[in-house]
Design a protein around this motif. Structure first.
Motif, short mmCIF file in Angstrom:
data_model
loop_
_atom_site.label_atom_id
_atom_site.label_comp_id
_atom_site.label_asym_id
_atom_site.label_seq_id
_atom_site.Cartn_x
_atom_site.Cartn_y
_atom_site.Cartn_z
N GLN A 96 -83.85 -65.81 12.79
CA GLN A 96 -83.36 -65.26 11.63
C GLN A 96 -84.58 -64.75 10.90
O GLN A 96 -85.47 -65.54 10.53
CB GLN A 96 -82.34 -66.27 11.13
N ASP A 97 -84.17 -63.60 10.34
CA ASP A 97 -85.10 -62.82 9.35
C ASP A 97 -86.57 -62.44 9.96
O ASP A 97 -87.41 -62.30 9.18
CB ASP A 97 -85.23 -63.77 7.92
N THR A 98 -86.63 -62.44 11.33
CA THR A 98 -87.83 -61.86 11.79
C THR A 98 -87.95 -60.43 11.61
O THR A 98 -86.93 -59.57 12.04
CB THR A 98 -87.76 -62.31 13.28
N ASN A 99 -89.11 -59.76 11.27
CA ASN A 99 -89.30 -58.49 11.05
C ASN A 99 -89.77 -57.89 12.59
O ASN A 99 -90.09 -58.45 13.24
CB ASN A 99 -90.43 -58.24 10.12
N VAL A 100 -88.89 -56.90 12.85
CA VAL A 100 -88.97 -56.14 14.19
C VAL A 100 -89.45 -54.52 13.88
O VAL A 100 -88.96 -54.01 13.07
CB VAL A 100 -87.81 -56.47 15.08
N LEU A 101 -90.22 -54.17 14.71
CA LEU A 101 -90.68 -52.90 14.63
C LEU A 101 -90.30 -52.22 15.99
O LEU A 101 -90.27 -52.32 17.02
CB LEU A 101 -92.05 -52.78 14.73
N VAL A 102 -89.37 -51.12 15.80
CA VAL A 102 -88.63 -50.21 16.85
C VAL A 102 -89.58 -48.97 16.96
O VAL A 102 -89.59 -48.26 15.91
CB VAL A 102 -87.12 -50.08 16.47
N VAL A 103 -89.94 -48.62 18.12
CA VAL A 103 -90.75 -47.50 18.29
C VAL A 103 -89.85 -46.66 19.52
O VAL A 103 -89.53 -47.17 20.38
CB VAL A 103 -91.87 -47.85 18.89
N SER A 104 -89.98 -45.34 19.24
CA SER A 104 -89.42 -44.47 20.08
C SER A 104 -90.05 -43.26 19.96
O SER A 104 -91.02 -42.92 19.17
CB SER A 104 -87.95 -44.27 19.89
N GLY A 109 -83.98 -41.21 18.52
CA GLY A 109 -84.28 -42.27 19.46
C GLY A 109 -84.39 -43.52 18.66
O GLY A 109 -83.74 -44.48 19.13
N THR A 110 -85.08 -43.66 17.79
CA THR A 110 -85.47 -44.94 17.07
C THR A 110 -84.03 -45.37 16.46
O THR A 110 -83.60 -46.48 16.38
CB THR A 110 -86.36 -44.73 15.94
N MET A 111 -83.62 -44.35 15.71
CA MET A 111 -82.28 -44.34 15.01
C MET A 111 -81.08 -44.89 16.04
O MET A 111 -80.18 -45.96 15.77
CB MET A 111 -81.78 -43.39 14.04
N ASN A 112 -81.00 -44.41 17.20
CA ASN A 112 -80.26 -44.73 18.08
C ASN A 112 -80.15 -46.13 18.53
O ASN A 112 -79.25 -47.18 18.83
CB ASN A 112 -79.99 -43.67 19.55
N THR A 113 -81.47 -46.62 18.89
CA THR A 113 -81.73 -47.88 19.20
C THR A 113 -81.33 -48.93 17.98
O THR A 113 -80.77 -49.97 18.24
CB THR A 113 -83.32 -47.95 19.61
N ILE A 114 -81.74 -48.50 16.90
CA ILE A 114 -81.16 -49.65 15.80
C ILE A 114 -79.73 -49.67 15.62
O ILE A 114 -79.33 -50.63 15.50
CB ILE A 114 -81.76 -48.74 14.44
N ASN A 115 -78.94 -48.58 15.99
CA ASN A 115 -77.58 -48.58 15.87
C ASN A 115 -77.23 -49.35 16.97
O ASN A 115 -76.02 -50.14 16.97
CB ASN A 115 -77.07 -47.31 15.80
N MET A 116 -77.59 -49.41 18.13
CA MET A 116 -77.22 -50.31 19.28
C MET A 116 -77.50 -51.64 19.05
O MET A 116 -76.79 -52.33 19.35
CB MET A 116 -78.06 -49.73 20.40
N PHE A 117 -78.54 -51.96 18.20
CA PHE A 117 -78.85 -53.40 17.94
C PHE A 117 -77.69 -53.84 17.02
O PHE A 117 -77.27 -54.98 17.18
CB PHE A 117 -80.13 -53.50 17.24
N TYR A 118 -77.29 -53.07 15.93
CA TYR A 118 -76.10 -53.33 15.10
C TYR A 118 -74.81 -53.45 16.04
O TYR A 118 -74.19 -54.67 15.82
CB TYR A 118 -76.07 -52.26 14.04
N ASP A 119 -74.77 -52.58 16.96
CA ASP A 119 -73.66 -52.86 17.90
C ASP A 119 -73.45 -54.12 18.59
O ASP A 119 -72.49 -54.62 18.79
CB ASP A 119 -73.44 -51.50 18.64
N MET A 120 -74.69 -54.29 18.95
CA MET A 120 -74.74 -55.86 19.55
C MET A 120 -74.55 -57.12 18.72
O MET A 120 -74.64 -58.03 19.25
CB MET A 120 -76.11 -55.74 20.57
N GLY A 121 -74.48 -56.95 17.70
CA GLY A 121 -74.44 -57.98 16.54
C GLY A 121 -75.71 -58.37 16.07
O GLY A 121 -75.71 -59.41 15.29
N PHE A 122 -76.86 -57.66 16.06
CA PHE A 122 -78.13 -58.22 15.33
C PHE A 122 -78.05 -57.43 14.05
O PHE A 122 -77.64 -56.10 13.78
CB PHE A 122 -79.22 -57.52 15.91
N THR A 123 -78.18 -58.21 12.95
CA THR A 123 -78.20 -57.95 11.71
C THR A 123 -79.37 -58.45 10.94
O THR A 123 -79.35 -58.15 9.62
CB THR A 123 -76.85 -58.61 10.92
N ASN A 124 -80.26 -59.20 11.60
CA ASN A 124 -81.31 -59.73 10.69
C ASN A 124 -82.35 -58.26 10.65
O ASN A 124 -83.37 -58.42 10.30
CB ASN A 124 -81.93 -60.94 10.99
#
Length: 124
Positions: A96-104, A109-124
């Protein structure tokens, strides 16, 4: 059986390695049934029309600008990326609270990936 035409439409040529990868995968899936051709919105002239049986858009942002270049909105597919199960398990194991760098290749593409993470239940 007649070969079908699949037009894969991109905003531009940025991320050419991904473009080539996507084209190869689609060609493999429809080998013998369809021809795949790439188009780039930034290269199109206002009067250019893309004739195809199916239009695959690699970004929702081009849905509106492409309207003058296609002849049938009913045959549009928006390409979405997904994350393989083995990668999901690794992501779930992050503390929990780990910083993650999303690259596309693109901001969308980056925003779509972040939204997919939220849809999957990732909130940290």
């Amino acid at each position: 059986m007649d070969m079908k035409d699949i037009a894969v439409i991109y905003k531009d040529t940025s991320g050419i390695d991904s473009i080539n990868f996507i084209g190869q995968r689609i060609s493999e899936v429809f080998k013998g049934y369809a021809r795949v051709k790439n188009y780039f919105l930034n290269d199109m002239q206002p009067s250019d029309i893309v004739n195809a049986d199916v239009y695959v858009l690699c970004d929702e942002e081009i849905l509106y600008p492409i309207r003058h270049h296609i002849n049938d909105y009913r045959n549009i597919v928006i390409l979405k990326r997904s994350i393989g199960k083995s990668h999901v398990d690794k992501l779930m194991a992050l503390p929990q609270d780990t910083n993650v760098l999303v690259v596309s290749e693109t901001l969308s593409g980056t925003m779509n990936t972040i939204n997919m993470f939220y849809d999957m239940g990732f909130t940290n």
